[in-house]
Design a protein around this motif. Structure first.
Motif, mmCIF file in Angstrom:
data_model
loop_
_atom_site.group_PDB
_atom_site.id
_atom_site.type_symbol
_atom_site.label_atom_id
_atom_site.label_comp_id
_atom_site.label_asym_id
_atom_site.label_seq_id
_atom_site.Cartn_x
_atom_site.Cartn_y
_atom_site.Cartn_z
ATOM 1 N N LEU A 62 -61.041 -50.670 -19.066
ATOM 2 C CA LEU A 62 -60.555 -49.670 -19.249
ATOM 3 C C LEU A 62 -61.130 -48.396 -18.658
ATOM 4 N N VAL A 63 -60.740 -47.514 -18.526
ATOM 5 C CA VAL A 63 -60.069 -45.895 -16.998
ATOM 6 C C VAL A 63 -60.542 -45.106 -19.150
ATOM 7 N N ILE A 64 -61.501 -43.615 -19.279
ATOM 8 C CA ILE A 64 -61.723 -43.227 -19.708
ATOM 9 C C ILE A 64 -61.796 -41.845 -18.840
ATOM 10 N N ILE A 65 -60.494 -40.864 -18.635
ATOM 11 C CA ILE A 65 -60.425 -39.617 -17.743
ATOM 12 C C ILE A 65 -61.086 -38.305 -18.905
ATOM 13 N N SER A 66 -62.355 -37.868 -18.972
ATOM 14 C CA SER A 66 -62.867 -36.668 -19.695
ATOM 15 C C SER A 66 -63.075 -35.293 -18.774
ATOM 16 N N THR A 78 -54.135 -41.284 -8.422
ATOM 17 C CA THR A 78 -55.221 -41.747 -7.808
ATOM 18 C C THR A 78 -55.434 -42.941 -8.286
ATOM 19 N N VAL A 79 -56.786 -42.689 -9.940
ATOM 20 C CA VAL A 79 -56.374 -43.425 -10.449
ATOM 21 C C VAL A 79 -55.073 -44.858 -10.589
ATOM 22 N N LEU A 80 -54.698 -44.093 -10.440
ATOM 23 C CA LEU A 80 -53.574 -45.624 -11.499
ATOM 24 C C LEU A 80 -53.301 -46.521 -9.754
ATOM 25 N N ASP A 81 -53.525 -45.663 -9.152
ATOM 26 C CA ASP A 81 -53.445 -46.456 -7.285
ATOM 27 C C ASP A 81 -54.533 -47.239 -7.575
ATOM 28 N N LYS A 82 -55.643 -47.223 -7.768
ATOM 29 C CA LYS A 82 -57.180 -48.228 -7.567
ATOM 30 C C LYS A 82 -57.030 -48.810 -8.932
ATOM 31 N N ILE A 83 -56.695 -49.076 -9.598
ATOM 32 C CA ILE A 83 -56.958 -50.224 -11.104
ATOM 33 C C ILE A 83 -56.408 -51.205 -10.883
ATOM 34 N N PRO A 84 -56.628 -52.653 -11.746
ATOM 35 C CA PRO A 84 -56.387 -53.533 -11.215
ATOM 36 C C PRO A 84 -54.764 -53.538 -12.610
ATOM 37 N N ASP A 85 -53.710 -54.191 -12.576
ATOM 38 C CA ASP A 85 -52.621 -54.695 -12.946
ATOM 39 C C ASP A 85 -52.970 -54.455 -14.519
ATOM 40 N N LEU A 88 -55.782 -50.024 -18.667
ATOM 41 C CA LEU A 88 -55.551 -49.036 -19.363
ATOM 42 C C LEU A 88 -56.301 -47.976 -18.608
ATOM 43 N N VAL A 89 -55.218 -47.098 -18.889
ATOM 44 C CA VAL A 89 -56.710 -45.539 -18.110
ATOM 45 C C VAL A 89 -55.969 -44.142 -19.505
ATOM 46 N N VAL A 90 -56.419 -44.255 -20.467
ATOM 47 C CA VAL A 90 -56.530 -43.308 -20.437
ATOM 48 C C VAL A 90 -57.149 -41.566 -20.807
ATOM 49 N N ASP A 91 -56.486 -40.631 -21.012
ATOM 50 C CA ASP A 91 -56.857 -39.807 -20.895
ATOM 51 C C ASP A 91 -57.261 -38.713 -21.750
ATOM 52 N N ALA A 92 -58.512 -37.229 -22.175
ATOM 53 C CA ALA A 92 -58.534 -37.080 -23.474
ATOM 54 C C ALA A 92 -58.004 -35.311 -23.263
ATOM 55 N N GLY A 93 -57.043 -35.282 -21.841
ATOM 56 C CA GLY A 93 -57.039 -33.658 -22.516
ATOM 57 C C GLY A 93 -56.301 -32.924 -23.102
ATOM 58 N N LEU A 151 -50.926 -53.710 -23.899
ATOM 59 C CA LEU A 151 -51.587 -52.663 -23.807
ATOM 60 C C LEU A 151 -52.368 -51.522 -24.895
ATOM 61 N N GLN A 152 -51.466 -51.118 -25.339
ATOM 62 C CA GLN A 152 -50.773 -50.170 -26.481
ATOM 63 C C GLN A 152 -51.711 -50.714 -27.447
ATOM 64 N N GLU A 153 -51.569 -51.941 -27.677
ATOM 65 C CA GLU A 153 -52.281 -52.619 -28.753
ATOM 66 C C GLU A 153 -53.793 -52.266 -28.747
#
Length: 283
Positions: A62-66, A78-85, A88-93, A151-153
């Motif tokens: 899991l990657v949390i972008i804040s 870029t984050v999506l490029d680097k993560i494994p398949d 999950l990436v979430v942002d808090a914008g 990943l939603q779940e």
């Protein structure tokens, strides 16, 4: 989700790290920041377990972008490029249209969940992070259908487990509504603070006379300009629309005062008292 990478370990990222770790002590929280001093502080405060670099997210569950929303728009692809398949990436914008648009055609769009936890204080940085910040708070999730179901779940369980309520909205509706209930209140607070500072050059007088009403109204003026300027830029048209309506109401109030229409002033305030019923229903 054992390996969690927090890109940004301030109020939101740090508070999420605290609650996730408390809920599952087996997770390892890795902190990522442009500033080494920020990571040092986050380590000292036990917000994170380890320092990490951006390239390390190839090991993430899991990657949390804040981070500020303009930086999120640039960094998210870029984050999506680097993560494994499987990650999950979430942002808090606090804005969602530009962030969602930045990755709408990315091959790993399904690995991203756009969200906005409606929680926070006027403080920023790792020292602002606190336990339980999100209990009973609403987490707005946008374009949930574009995130793979598994990943939603995982994400929804993670955030409900730390006490959040989930609400679904499209990015355009989110940005329009948040301009009224969040962005406008921050601008009002900043401008009230500016007006008083400019009028009262003797700061001692301000502090001696400032009651709880002034303190609570101007509280948001202590918020970070580095975070809020990009928010206003990204949500410019909605914010201008809300300002037009707000300025119109202020002008009308001033006109009633000028015309000694204090019955009108009373009625305006009396009708607006209804907001307490609305807010009591929410909270």
């Amino acid at each position: 989700m054992k390996n969690i990478y927090a890109i940004g370990v301030g109020l939101i990222g740090g508070s999420l790290a605290i609650d996730i770790k408390k809920n599952d002590p087996s997770v390892v929280i890795h902190g990522v920041s442009r500033k080494e001093s920020t990571l040092d502080e986050a380590l000292r405060l036990k917000l994170i377990d380890k320092k990490a670099a951006l390239d390390d997210i190839e090991h993430a569950d899991l990657v949390i972008i804040s981070i500020p929303v303009d930086a999120t728009v640039k960094l998210l692809p870029t984050v999506l490029d680097k993560i494994p398949d499987t990650a999950l990436v979430v942002d808090a914008g606090s804005t969602k249209v530009d962030i969602c648009r930045a990755v709408e055609n990315h091959p790993k769009r399904r690995n991203f969940l756009a969200m906005h936890p409606i929680a926070g204080t006027e403080h920023s940085g790792p020292s602002a992070a606190m336990e339980g910040l999100f209990v009973g708070k609403t987490n707005i999730v946008c374009e949930v259908e574009k995130t793979t179901f598994k990943l939603q779940e995982k994400a929804l369980k993670l955030f409900t487990d730390i006490g959040m309520r989930i609400r679904y909205m499209n990015p355009e509706a989110h940005d329009k509504h948040i301009a009224y209930v969040s962005h406008l209140s921050h601008i009002s607070s900043f401008m009230l603070g500016k007006t008083v500072i400019e009028k009262e050059k003797n700061e001692r007088d301000i502090f001696d006379m400032a009651g709880s009403g002034f303190a609570s109204t101007v509280r948001l003026a202590k918020s970070s300009p580095e975070m809020w300027t990009p928010i206003f830029r990204q949500n410019k048209m909605n914010v201008i629309e809300t300002l037009d309506e707000y300025i119109s109401n202020l002008s009308h109030f001033k006109e009633m005062m000028e015309e000694d229409d204090f019955e009108g002033v009373f009625n305006e305030m009396k009708n607006t008292n209804h907001i307490k019923d609305i807010l009591n229903g929410i909270h």
